[in-house]
Motif scaffolding. Structure first.
Motif, short mmCIF file in Angstrom:
data_model
loop_
_atom_site.label_atom_id
_atom_site.label_comp_id
_atom_site.label_asym_id
_atom_site.label_seq_id
_atom_site.Cartn_x
_atom_site.Cartn_y
_atom_site.Cartn_z
N ALA A 93 0.85 -1.46 0.04
CA ALA A 93 0.05 -0.03 0.06
C ALA A 93 1.04 1.27 -0.05
CB ALA A 93 -0.86 -0.05 1.27
N ARG A 143 -2.77 -0.29 4.87
CA ARG A 143 -3.33 0.74 4.33
C ARG A 143 -3.01 1.85 5.52
NH1 ARG A 143 -8.21 -2.17 2.32
NH2 ARG A 143 -7.92 -2.66 0.24
N ILE A 160 -9.47 6.09 6.39
CA ILE A 160 -8.95 6.13 4.72
C ILE A 160 -10.12 6.47 4.01
CG2 ILE A 160 -8.10 4.58 2.93
CD1 ILE A 160 -6.30 4.69 5.50
N HIS A 215 -9.59 4.14 -1.26
CA HIS A 215 -8.28 3.29 -1.74
C HIS A 215 -8.54 2.85 -3.13
CE1 HIS A 215 -10.06 -0.42 -0.49
NE2 HIS A 215 -10.70 0.30 0.40
N VAL A 232 -5.16 6.09 -0.07
CA VAL A 232 -4.26 5.02 -0.62
C VAL A 232 -4.35 4.27 -1.94
CG1 VAL A 232 -3.45 2.75 0.69
CG2 VAL A 232 -4.31 4.91 2.06
N ASP A 266 -3.48 0.70 -3.57
CA ASP A 266 -3.35 -0.77 -3.28
C ASP A 266 -2.44 -1.43 -4.17
OD1 ASP A 266 -5.21 -0.79 -0.97
OD2 ASP A 266 -7.01 -1.55 -2.27
N ILE A 308 -2.99 -7.15 -1.22
CA ILE A 308 -3.56 -6.20 -0.21
C ILE A 308 -4.90 -6.89 -0.47
CG2 ILE A 308 -4.23 -4.21 -1.50
CD1 ILE A 308 -3.02 -3.33 1.70
#
Ligand SMILES: NC(=O)c1ccc[n+]([C@@H]2O[C@H](COP(=O)([O-])OP(=O)(O)OC[C@H]3O[C@@H](n4cnc5c(N)ncnc54)[C@H](OP(=O)(O)O)[C@@H]3O)[C@@H](O)[C@H]2O)c1
Length: 344
Positions: free
Chosen positions: A48, A137, A290, A293, A316, A318, A322
């Protein structure tokens, strides 16, 4: 806890690269040879990578890039989390399989990143052990924003009895700064737009709208006065704090400079400050929501979202292995996601 698996052979690495400076449109995913860890280095299989404004700021044009020592072709992104998969000669403190997080200046959005076992984000990259209880993450959001918040808090040193005004409080650095000030015992008033009010309250801050008349609105909320201020967006909060009679010594900025006011820089965070933040996250005393993502293939959409400057907390990317990756595009224009982000 996320499950890790290796999908890409260790001889190649997908990496976000740019061959000209510019906006999100210059970012592409390339297959490149995976470098080996050299002397004093470790190689991390990145799971991440957290985004920060500095990522797209420093790659936006040649002049800015040169100030950060970047040349073309360049990599992208700095905050990362992952697993150590190779140890170079003389590198100590890490073992293959260790979970780590840290910063690697403008090269973190890649399947593999090489960092110094004992470096800094700007010099060789750095790595810290990821405590149990922090998923990757979240670990990928800690280094840049956590250090910046810690450095800002160190300048104004809030405690019980303080009322701290924090500008840009709902952003990536804001989530850390607000909660650290609250943990220190201070009352926190945080600036944001109307859509950030509930999010700010959830962090423990009392929301106030930024923009013209800020000092008057803060006076209305805190007739007893404000005693310290941290401006995370520009200069408006710092100027309002001066108007409210806060001493310059108890005001700091991280995104702009004002004569007479000490700026804070994450690179100067006290030794151990980042580890203490990680400990607080691991023990659920500090949380890092978060906002969104994205799979690495959607790097341009992710950067566009972050660069819009209205994200609550962190975005974030990936990478390998993940689990639970949510595919974007998100819920659709006008919808609000779980972090309160309104999709446009
Ligand atoms: N010196 C250092 O070491 C250091 C380290 C990290 C970051 N920085 C800098 O610090 C700044 C903040 O970083 P970040 O990661 O927190 O950014 P960010 O996550 O992009 O900040 C987004 C936040 O900014 C708020 N915002 C937007 N317009 C605003 C305005 N006019 N006034 C006040 N707040 C506004 C938004 O609130 P609404 O959604 O409510 O509009 C949003 O919550 C950036 O300039 C970054 O480059 C410096």
């Amino acid at each position: 806890m996320q499950q890790h698996s290796t999908r890409t052979p260790a001889s190649t690495s997908r990496a976000v690269r740019l061959e000209s400076f510019g906006g999100p449109e210059v970012l592409d995913l390339h297959e490149v040879p995976a470098q080996r860890a050299g002397t004093g280095q470790i190689r991390v299989r990145v799971t991440a990578a957290g985004l920060n404004p500095m990522d797209w700021f420093m790659t936006s044009d040649a002049e800015t890039a040169a100030r950060f020592g970047l040349s073309l072709p360049a990599g992208f992104g700095t905050d990362y989390a992952g697993v150590v998969d190779q140890i170079g000669d003389g590198a100590t403190g890490f073992t293959t399989g260790d979970r780590v997080y840290g910063g690697a200046l403008s090269r973190a959005v890649a399947d593999f990143v090489i960092v110094a076992a004992a470096g800094t984000i700007a010099e060789g990259g750095d790595a810290h052990h990821t405590p149990d209880g922090i998923d990757d993450r979240t670990a990928a959001t800690l280094a840049i924003a956590g250090c910046a918040a810690a450095a800002a808090l160190a300048v104004v040193d809030p405690g019980p009895g303080d009322t701290v005004l924090i500008g840009g409080a709902a952003g990536g650095v804001g989530v850390f700064a607000v909660q650290l000030a609250r943990l220190a015992g201070a009352r926190v008033i945080g600036t944001g737009s109307a859509t950030s009010s509930d999010f700010l309250r959830s962090l423990g801050a009392e929301p106030v709208a930024y923009g013209d008349g800020l000092a008057d609105r803060v006076r209305g909320l805190a007739p007893g006065g404000v005693t310290a201020a941290i401006d995370l967006h520009g200069t408006e909060t710092a100027q309002a704090a001066r108007e409210l009679g806060v001493a310059d010594a108890r005001i700091t900025t991280i995104a702009a400079q004002i004569d007479g006011i000490t700026p804070a820089n994450g690179a100067n965070a006290a030794p151990g400050a980042l580890e203490e933040i990680a400990r607080l996250v691991a023990t659920n005393e500090l949380r890092v929501p978060i906002a969104a993502h994205f799979p690495v293939e959607q790097i341009r959409a992710a950067v566009e979202l972050q660069a819009g400057r209205h994200v609550h907390s962190k975005v974030v990317i990936d990478l390998q292995g993940i689990s639970g990756a949510r595919r974007f595009p998100g819920p659709g224009a006008g919808a609000t996601d779980s972090a309160g982000f309104v999709w446009r």
